[in-house]
Design a protein around this motif. Sequence first.
Motif, mmCIF file in Angstrom:
data_model
loop_
_atom_site.group_PDB
_atom_site.id
_atom_site.type_symbol
_atom_site.label_atom_id
_atom_site.label_comp_id
_atom_site.label_asym_id
_atom_site.label_seq_id
_atom_site.Cartn_x
_atom_site.Cartn_y
_atom_site.Cartn_z
ATOM 1 N N TYR A 131 10.562 -50.857 -59.177
ATOM 2 C CA TYR A 131 10.737 -52.514 -59.168
ATOM 3 C C TYR A 131 12.083 -52.862 -59.563
ATOM 4 C CZ TYR A 131 9.794 -57.195 -60.859
ATOM 5 O OH TYR A 131 9.753 -58.607 -61.161
ATOM 6 N N GLY A 132 12.890 -53.760 -58.549
ATOM 7 C CA GLY A 132 14.024 -53.999 -58.608
ATOM 8 C C GLY A 132 14.640 -54.909 -59.833
ATOM 9 N N ARG A 133 13.427 -55.564 -60.510
ATOM 10 C CA ARG A 133 14.030 -56.486 -61.294
ATOM 11 C C ARG A 133 13.778 -56.294 -62.721
ATOM 12 N NH1 ARG A 133 11.593 -62.250 -59.450
ATOM 13 N NH2 ARG A 133 13.163 -63.209 -61.179
ATOM 14 N N TRP A 134 13.629 -54.816 -63.134
ATOM 15 C CA TRP A 134 13.534 -54.310 -64.263
ATOM 16 C C TRP A 134 14.299 -55.106 -65.368
ATOM 17 C CZ3 TRP A 134 9.207 -53.052 -66.028
ATOM 18 C CH2 TRP A 134 8.400 -52.050 -65.136
ATOM 19 N N PRO A 135 15.628 -55.090 -65.095
ATOM 20 C CA PRO A 135 16.613 -55.875 -66.258
ATOM 21 C C PRO A 135 16.018 -57.305 -66.598
ATOM 22 C CG PRO A 135 17.867 -54.747 -64.363
ATOM 23 C CD PRO A 135 16.311 -54.742 -63.914
ATOM 24 N N ARG A 136 15.579 -58.016 -66.030
ATOM 25 C CA ARG A 136 15.048 -59.410 -66.412
ATOM 26 C C ARG A 136 13.750 -59.182 -66.963
ATOM 27 N NH1 ARG A 136 18.874 -62.538 -64.912
ATOM 28 N NH2 ARG A 136 19.907 -62.490 -62.807
ATOM 29 N N VAL A 137 12.794 -58.392 -66.531
ATOM 30 C CA VAL A 137 11.699 -58.260 -66.998
ATOM 31 C C VAL A 137 11.563 -57.526 -68.423
ATOM 32 C CG1 VAL A 137 9.612 -56.736 -66.903
ATOM 33 C CG2 VAL A 137 10.162 -57.981 -65.037
ATOM 34 N N LEU A 138 12.514 -56.575 -68.514
ATOM 35 C CA LEU A 138 12.690 -56.142 -69.952
ATOM 36 C C LEU A 138 13.653 -57.069 -71.015
ATOM 37 C CD1 LEU A 138 13.450 -52.238 -69.013
ATOM 38 C CD2 LEU A 138 11.022 -53.215 -69.868
ATOM 39 N N ASN A 139 14.231 -57.753 -70.392
ATOM 40 C CA ASN A 139 15.009 -58.573 -71.396
ATOM 41 C C ASN A 139 13.954 -59.701 -71.750
ATOM 42 O OD1 ASN A 139 17.598 -59.648 -72.464
ATOM 43 N ND2 ASN A 139 17.055 -61.348 -71.089
#
Length: 385
Positions: A131-139
């Motif tokens: 999944y390409g949006r892991w940074p936003r999800v994890l944040n």
Amino acid sequence: MATRARAVGGVIVAASVLASVACERIVGREVPLVTRNAHFGPEWGVVEDYTAAQGSGSASDGTLREASTSRPDASQAIAAALAILEIGGAHPKAVEAAEFLILQVDLDGIGEADQHVSAGARALLQHAPDYGRWPRVLNRLHHRRALGPAVDAFFEDLASGSGDPALRATGQYYVAAGLMRSANAVPGATAAAEDLRRRAIEAAAGLSAGVERNPFLGIIPNHRSAEPITLAEAEADLIRSIEHGTVAGTLPDLLGTRLAGGDERLSSYRGRVVLLDFWATWCPPCRTALPKLRELVAELPADRFALIAISVDEERETVARFLADEPMPWTIWHAGTEGEAAQLLRVSFFPTYVLADERGRVLARSNELEELRPLIDEALSSKEG
């Protein structure tokens, strides 16, 4: 109240809406998924109806936009999204349902909210590991830790069970960041705060081993570079914040630029109890706090206490114009949007207050000035003694 989004659990969703409980094994843990009754099955249209009624949807940065005044009931949409996740990857909207639970739904007043966002994160990990949006999800998950223990459990499982070494290292990063957050919630540089700080450093140390050059799959608050950073850089940055920007740690000798001109170092205030106030002219709670700050400065001896207001306004002239109507008779630094102090201390909400004793040891940090007054008086009393 600080300028920030707050989601708090407290109202249990009616049993007629969320009636049954199932368990799905993801990353080695039995995870309860509170699902729907027959009226709210895996119907994506229910989620779309909620999003339309809310008038928000996902903003461009993956966060929730300002909700409409009507605040539609989210329970049915949550139930439908969870029902979709219960079916799993066979449902064509599984990824979208997971995104909805993490990034879009308003969880204010929703019971078991931590389990809902954790279920979304685990579904992404299982069905869309690339999944390409892991940074936003994890944040987003990191900022929702207050919802409950299921979010912490997700990060722990990610750190120990993900098949992707970069995701595993990023999970370990957020385990350490969670311990740092817990230390910052302890009032006073107590043994409990020091223990949490020590555990945070231990959790962070070596997290990038073997994947040092891999990109960090998270977001560092106020990071000054627009370029992606490596896991090795993220580890070093986190350890520095734990050591020097966390309760029971010691502030470094920060260099600040006075609004009136000229640089000065934080060390010039050693010997005094110091309150750092990260603020901005566009922040309503920051402006509301000004009368109390004026009282504080007027009451306390200037040779033993110092208030340093660190403005994150983009333009210095904006602050200067503001002061024409709102006097602030204390030290003001202008840091702009990329100041070192805000990054080191991981300031995300405004105002943020950081209290340090005469040696620079961090005693507390809070978004509420009233919470700090007893600690300020105690620090001054201890210094006097």
